[in-house]
Design an enzyme around this catalytic site. Structure first.
Site, PDB file in Angstrom:
ATOM      1  N   ASP A  43       0.777  -1.259   0.000  1.00 34.38           N
ATOM      2  CA  ASP A  43       0.000   0.000   0.000  1.00 34.38           C
ATOM      3  C   ASP A  43       0.806   1.307   0.000  1.00 34.38           C
ATOM      4  O   ASP A  43       1.787   1.423   0.733  1.00 34.38           O
ATOM      5  CB  ASP A  43      -0.862   0.103   1.263  1.00 34.38           C
ATOM      6  CG  ASP A  43      -1.559  -1.167   1.638  1.00 34.38           C
ATOM      7  OD1 ASP A  43      -1.530  -2.121   0.871  1.00 34.38           O
ATOM      8  OD2 ASP A  43      -2.128  -1.191   2.739  1.00 34.38           O
ATOM      9  N   GLU A 225     -10.381  -1.968   4.400  1.00 33.21           N
ATOM     10  CA  GLU A 225      -9.011  -1.530   4.679  1.00 33.21           C
ATOM     11  C   GLU A 225      -8.773  -0.173   4.025  1.00 33.21           C
ATOM     12  O   GLU A 225      -9.462   0.209   3.077  1.00 33.21           O
ATOM     13  CB  GLU A 225      -7.996  -2.537   4.106  1.00 33.21           C
ATOM     14  CG  GLU A 225      -8.107  -3.929   4.709  1.00 33.21           C
ATOM     15  CD  GLU A 225      -7.053  -4.905   4.190  1.00 33.21           C
ATOM     16  OE1 GLU A 225      -6.483  -5.639   5.001  1.00 33.21           O
ATOM     17  OE2 GLU A 225      -6.804  -4.945   2.973  1.00 33.21           O
TER      18      GLU A 225
HETATM   19  C1  FRU Z   1      -3.859  -3.573   2.840  1.00 38.43           C
HETATM   20  C2  FRU Z   1      -3.215  -3.998   4.139  1.00 38.43           C
HETATM   21  C3  FRU Z   1      -3.549  -2.995   5.231  1.00 38.43           C
HETATM   22  C4  FRU Z   1      -2.417  -3.181   6.194  1.00 38.43           C
HETATM   23  C5  FRU Z   1      -1.254  -3.448   5.257  1.00 38.43           C
HETATM   24  C6  FRU Z   1      -0.216  -4.369   5.817  1.00 38.43           C
HETATM   25  O1  FRU Z   1      -3.218  -4.040   1.714  1.00 38.43           O
HETATM   26  O2  FRU Z   1      -3.653  -5.294   4.484  1.00 38.43           O
HETATM   27  O3  FRU Z   1      -4.819  -3.169   5.804  1.00 38.43           O
HETATM   28  O4  FRU Z   1      -2.209  -2.064   6.991  1.00 38.43           O
HETATM   29  O5  FRU Z   1      -1.798  -3.997   4.089  1.00 38.43           O
HETATM   30  O6  FRU Z   1       0.912  -4.412   5.006  1.00 38.43           O
END
Ligand code: FRU
Length: 515
Positions: A43, A225
């Protein structure tokens, strides 16, 4: 190949080499999308603008090419296309891995973590404690802050972390901060299981929960998320609406990870979607991108008021197969930075997406055709004239009928197909005929479909190619499809495929990216 009136003289051929070598890692590296030099990225995080520089942080694992203990990597750009990778910004510690989050420039030093003269940049992220998680406890995700007094170059963690402790909920993460000028407060929107919580604060350190949103609203096929929440003007009006961008995984319209959105009003505490989006059934969700490869995207903070844009970027893959895509030294790239605009048409609010305008400064028209008649398979962009690893193509289909409009990107071994089907009034994309699509069963298992939203007679298309990604913006960006692909050999042409009735294409503009 038809060269219609208005066509420019083809330029020097680039190459006509036989595809003797199959493509690999280095060939798959994007020219103008951000990808880390090495190792795993997911992300985008903590995006803010300051003094002419756009900052991007990202979920980063510096010791491998699959997901691992998370750090915040860091990259900057001044023009949204050429990126500089910086040293890792935030490292995990005894409180846990550094999961996704955001950053703001605290211009009035409300946090007291800098000075008025030198405002701090304050980031909020999720501490994910793998030990507590292994012990089977629920409270292993907590929100914490870190701050920078050197424009994001180095970061110090706040001594009193966490600032939003976990109330005993397993999925409790990804805080996105926004300065709410209307109500003179900071807001955090946080993903909690299958909904969001809103918190407000005066100083970025003490937070109060003010409301929840999401129960029974929109798509819930997976965990919510990486939300984002901000006001936007409705184009051409004096109206302002609040936008909630909400990623979820799995449960996207075309499988795996994806991003939906809601438009509504915010009274400083409670978000209320507009009537048409209240209690939105799953199958009527609004999708920011119908492609399979745009996830966890959020917007940049602190753009100057006179700029006024909402600039956004996402992670260009899908959790279904992200860890297995055929690159080794690095894994993961971001979408192009994109501008979001809000429009009201036929009483419906819709987000439109366009590549950030900075792109056009780097394009060079290779070939322009005012009109092309597709009465046989026609090569629109021959690889002998244009390097199809970095190309921007725009055209329109002026008068769509109930038939298929099919386009193909081809190499000696690959075909990537996309287009519009007038019979079902939907866009489609198919990567099952790419030679290297077998690395994961979900990668090419089905066609990617986007029901058409616009009712116009004319379809406009902008197509952006960068080695392994195809970003498609239809109908002025009200329908977007972002998909990655891994050709075995260099792409050799873009073809408009013959349909039942011959059709016209208008203003076919083939641009080379000078990057
Ligand atoms: C989304 C996610 C978020 C988390 C991160 C962990 O892709 O699952 O919810 O903070 O990636 O790397």
């Amino acid at each position: 190949m038809t060269l219609a009136c208005g066509a420019q003289q083809p330029k020097e051929p680039i190459t006509t080499t036989e595809p003797t070598k199959t493509l690999e890692d280095a060939d798959y590296r994007p020219h103008f999308h951000f990808a880390p030099e090495k190792h795993w990225m997911n992300d985008p995080n903590g995006m803010f603008y300051l003094d002419g520089t756009y900052h991007l942080f990202y979920q980063y694992y510096p010791d491998g090419n699959v997901w691992g203990p998370m750090h915040w990597g860091h990259a900057t750009t001044k023009d949204l296309l050429r990126w500089d990778e910086k040293p890792i910004a935030i490292y995990p510690d005894s409180l846990g891995y550094i999961f996704s989050g955001s950053a703001v420039v605290d211009l009035k030093n409300s946090s007291g973590l800098g000075t008025r003269e030198n405002p701090p940049v304050v980031a909020m992220f999720t501490y994910h404690d793998p030990i507590k998680e292994r012990e089977g406890r629920e409270n292993f995700q907590n929100q914490a802050i870190a701050y920078s007094t050197d424009q994001g170059a180095t970061w110090r963690k706040y001594a009193m972390n966490p600032v939003i402790p976990n109330p005993g909920i397993k999925d409790f993460r990804d805080p996105k901060i926004h300065w709410d000028a209307e109500h003179q407060q900071w807001i955090v929107v946080l993903a909690v299981l299958d909904r969001v919580y809103f918190y407000t604060s005066k100083d970025l350190k003490e937070w109060t929960k003010v409301s929840e949103f999401g129960n029974g609203q929109g798509a819930h096929g997976g965990v919510w998320e990486c939300p984002d929440f901000f006001p936007m003007p409705v184009a051409g009006t004096n109206e302002t609406k609040w936008v909630l961008i909400q990623s979820l995984n799995p449960g996207a319209i075309n499988g795996g990870s994806g991003t939906q959105y809601f438009i509504g009003d915010f009274d400083g505490k409670v978000f209320t979607p507009v009537k048409a989006m209240q209690n939105l059934p799953e199958n009527h969700s609004y999708w920011l991108d119908f492609g399979r490869d745009n996830y966890a995207g959020v917007s940049w903070a602190n753009l100057p008021e006179k700029d006024g844009r909402i600039l956004y970027l996402g992670w260009m893959t899908n959790w279904q197969y992200a860890q297995e895509v055929p690159t080794e030294t690095w894994r993961g790239a971001m979408t192009l930075p994109r501008e979001l605009t809000l429009h009201k048409q036929q009483n419906q609010y819709r987000l439109h997406t366009a590549p950030a305008q900075e792109l056009w400064a780097y394009t060079d028209t290779i070939r322009y055709q005012k009109q092309v008649t597709v009465d046989a398979d026609i090569t629109l962009a021959p690889g002998s004239e244009v390097d199809l690893t970095k190309t921007v193509i725009t055209f329109s289909i002026p008068d769509v009928a109930k038939q298929k409009y099919t386009f193909q990107l081809t190499s000696a071994a690959d075909t990537l197909t996309f287009g519009y089907d007038g019979n079902t009034d939907s866009f489609f994309l198919d990567r099952s005929a790419m030679a290297t699509s077998g690395f994961h069963p979900d990668f090419a298992s089905h066609q990617v479909i986007a029901p058409r939203i616009s009712k116009d007679k004319q379809i406009t298309v902008t197509l952006i190619l960068d080695t392994t990604s195809l970003e498609l913006f239809f109908d002025d960006g009200v329908t977007v499809m972002t998909n990655i692909f891994f050709p075995k050999f260099p792409l050799t042409e873009l073809i408009a495929v013959q349909s039942i009735i011959p059709y016209q294409l208008k203003d076919v503009n083939i641009n080379q990216l000078k990057l």
